[in-house]
Design an enzyme around this catalytic site. Structure first.
Site, PDB file in Angstrom:
ATOM      1  N   TYR A  30      -4.056   8.741 -13.819  1.00 54.32           N
ATOM      2  CA  TYR A  30      -3.396   7.324 -13.219  1.00 54.32           C
ATOM      3  C   TYR A  30      -2.480   6.486 -14.035  1.00 54.32           C
ATOM      4  O   TYR A  30      -1.329   6.041 -13.492  1.00 54.32           O
ATOM      5  CB  TYR A  30      -4.649   6.376 -12.921  1.00 54.32           C
ATOM      6  CG  TYR A  30      -4.363   5.153 -12.317  1.00 54.32           C
ATOM      7  CD1 TYR A  30      -4.186   4.810 -10.930  1.00 54.32           C
ATOM      8  CD2 TYR A  30      -4.055   4.149 -13.143  1.00 54.32           C
ATOM      9  CE1 TYR A  30      -3.511   3.719 -10.647  1.00 54.32           C
ATOM     10  CE2 TYR A  30      -3.813   2.833 -12.880  1.00 54.32           C
ATOM     11  CZ  TYR A  30      -3.365   2.499 -11.537  1.00 54.32           C
ATOM     12  OH  TYR A  30      -2.957   1.518 -10.890  1.00 54.32           O
TER      13      TYR A  30
ATOM     14  N   ARG B 102       0.862  -1.001  -0.022  1.00 53.07           N
ATOM     15  CA  ARG B 102       0.006  -0.073  -0.132  1.00 53.07           C
ATOM     16  C   ARG B 102       0.843   1.208   0.013  1.00 53.07           C
ATOM     17  O   ARG B 102       0.878   2.170  -0.794  1.00 53.07           O
ATOM     18  CB  ARG B 102      -0.907   0.054   1.182  1.00 53.07           C
ATOM     19  CG  ARG B 102      -1.876   1.038   1.438  1.00 53.07           C
ATOM     20  CD  ARG B 102      -2.841   0.660   2.454  1.00 53.07           C
ATOM     21  NE  ARG B 102      -3.463   1.920   3.126  1.00 53.07           N
ATOM     22  CZ  ARG B 102      -4.290   2.255   2.541  1.00 53.07           C
ATOM     23  NH1 ARG B 102      -5.139   1.781   1.271  1.00 53.07           N
ATOM     24  NH2 ARG B 102      -5.359   3.283   2.997  1.00 53.07           N
TER      25      ARG B 102
END
Length: 292
Positions: free
Chosen positions: A285, A242
């Protein structure tokens, strides 16, 4: 003041398109500030001065509130009064000179892009287990989602056509994009891997060898196995995936607001830890994620 707060919340929701969690965070912080100001005899935003806000911040410090939390409160106040000033509801911005307390920022443990590429290269698609493992690891890195969110995914949550996934955690939902490599790995798993684990009808996306939903402990073992195979000596954890996702996107130029939304942080303060990795500003992105 409550009326101005309603205007600000509407602005966050309708103009800024802020997430529900972000809006609730602002609302909670500012409601507490307004209660304090009312207690000081102020009933109008135009009566608020910098000294009043500094006194409020000192009270928060006296009450033992953490520096990071105080920084969030100050960010909420600055956003609120900046909006009021811009909309000509006040003549001066009393929060303009407010400065957050210094917070010692501990850099999160991350893998380099090269280490991540090497780790992901250890997964193969020559067995159903390999297909599953590759899909899980690619998706975790592509989205930065929590492991609890990953193992809770259902078949209906995946949109391969548009490259989006619906992520649920503790009653909250958010849509997260994923790149081409994660999409290909998911497709291979669905076509050649998942049926081998299927023992009964279930909508859970990732299954273990018994046909039950993958557990946190099970995923941990999968990750540790591939880390050992890659010869990476760092103490790799699912949370490191993460952090690595966020740090690598920041290094690619992702805005902090984008990282906040993708990772599901309730406020911007949590995402600021990755600001040190950010060299420039972009917002797509596919441009900011190494495997986009």
């Amino acid at each position: 003041m409550e009326e101005e707060l309603r205007y600000f919340v509407a602005y966050l929701e309708n103009i800024r398109k802020a997430s529900h969690n972000t809006v609730m965070s602002y609302h909670s912080d500012l409601t507490k500030m307004i209660a304090y100001l009312h207690g000081q005899g102020m009933d109008s935003v135009s009566a608020v001065r910098t000294t009043h806000l500094n006194s409020y911040v000192l009270l928060l410090e006296k009450d033992g509130m953490a520096a990071a939390t105080i920084s969030r409160y100050i960010a909420s106040m600055k956003g609120f009064f900046e909006y009021l000033f811009r909309e000509h509801m006040i003549e001066e911005d009393p929060a303009f000179t407010l400065k957050p307390p210094k917070v010692e920022k501990k850099q999160p443990g991350i893998l380099t892009i090269q280490e991540m590429e090497h780790l992901l290269a250890q997964t193969t698609e020559d067995t159903p287990k390999g297909c599953r493992d590759k899909a899980m690891l690619e998706l975790l890195y592509a989205t930065g989602m929590r492991v609890s969110e990953l193992i809770s995914l259902r078949m209906e949550d995946v949109n391969l056509r548009f490259g989006w996934i619906l992520c649920r955690d503790e009653g909250r939902e958010r849509m997260i994009p994923f790149g081409e490599k994660a999409g290909k790995a998911l497709l291979v798993y669905l076509e050649r891997g998942r049926d081998a684990f299927l023992k009964k009808d279930t909508e859970t996306l990732f299954l273990n060898c018994s046909g039950a939903p993958m557990s946190r402990q099970g995923f941990w073992k999968v990750l540790k196995g591939y880390a050992a195979r890659a010869g990476i000596e760092k103490d790799i954890t699912p949370r490191m995936f993460r952090h690595s996702c966020a740090a690598h996107m920041a290094a690619g130029g992702a805005r902090m607001h984008m990282i906040q939304e993708l990772l599901g942080y309730s406020d911007l303060t949590a995402a600021q830890i990755y600001a040190g990795f950010q060299p420039e500003v972009k917002n797509e992105y596919s441009k900011v994620h190494p495997r986009g």
